[in-house]
Design an enzyme around this catalytic site. Sequence first.
Site, PDB file in Angstrom:
ATOM      1  N   CYS A 116      28.962  13.354 -23.570  1.00 48.23           N
ATOM      2  CA  CYS A 116      28.651  14.410 -24.526  1.00 48.23           C
ATOM      3  C   CYS A 116      27.219  14.904 -24.338  1.00 48.23           C
ATOM      4  CB  CYS A 116      28.798  13.885 -25.955  1.00 48.23           C
ATOM      5  SG  CYS A 116      30.460  13.353 -26.379  1.00 48.23           S
TER       6      CYS A 116
ATOM      7  N   HIS B  42      27.897   7.521 -22.810  1.00 49.13           N
ATOM      8  CA  HIS B  42      27.312   8.332 -23.868  1.00 49.13           C
ATOM      9  C   HIS B  42      26.221   9.262 -23.346  1.00 49.13           C
ATOM     10  CE1 HIS B  42      29.482   6.093 -26.897  1.00 49.13           C
ATOM     11  NE2 HIS B  42      29.055   4.961 -26.366  1.00 49.13           N
TER      12      HIS B  42
END
Length: 245
Positions: free
Chosen positions: A107, A58
Amino acid sequence: MREVLITRFGFDPKRVELLIDKPGSSIMPTGANIKRALTNMVEQAEQGDVLFFHYSGHGTLIKPHNSSKKEEAIVPCDFNLITSVDFRQLVNRVPKGATFTILSDSCHSGGLIDKETEQIGPYTIPDDAVTIPTNSYKPKEIPFQSILQYFTSLTNKISTDIGTHLTSADVEIMENGRKPCGPFSNAVQMVLKENSGRDLSNREIVMLARKVLLVEHFNKQHPCLYCSNENADAVFLSPPQKPCP
């Protein structure tokens, strides 16, 4: 990725450290453990060394206190964020004559190194680049409660401890018994496999991976390249060029 580093690029298996968040893992990828491993790598580096950090997980954007500028960050399994400023401080300590490549499959990670030049990205794209719709890369901040609610829906566990639910969005790659992995990581490995007979520059790696992701993931993934002008066309994971006599 570990296998690629060893078999294609000649990395010493003893010098490749793996931090992975799965049951039985000897070293979990917490913020402290990642920082420790990176610090040790930089402190042990010498002229001519090739340093490499691969992160698949993440990422997020944060806004530090008393600052109007948002920072990119990766999100280790304990949510102890490592920011682009942290990486800049680390990179500044790399000895002269060594190279440090970061491949971040996450991301909102952007360049992940504060103040590094954007060579390929949402805002600076070569003429022959894959076209990315402007509305496909708008940065978003995800509130903690939204993340917690999403993870809870996946795990069906009742807990406010985010680590209890931690997961990641992967692609299913079942070839030769392989398990799920990050889309960008998979795209890079596909590019390397398809070009096994020749060296590829950092620029070529990113551009070819963008084309793979355009087909496989319908333009939802758009990796970028941040580095000096010289390193943009340097061979991916190659030793630094020695000066002429």
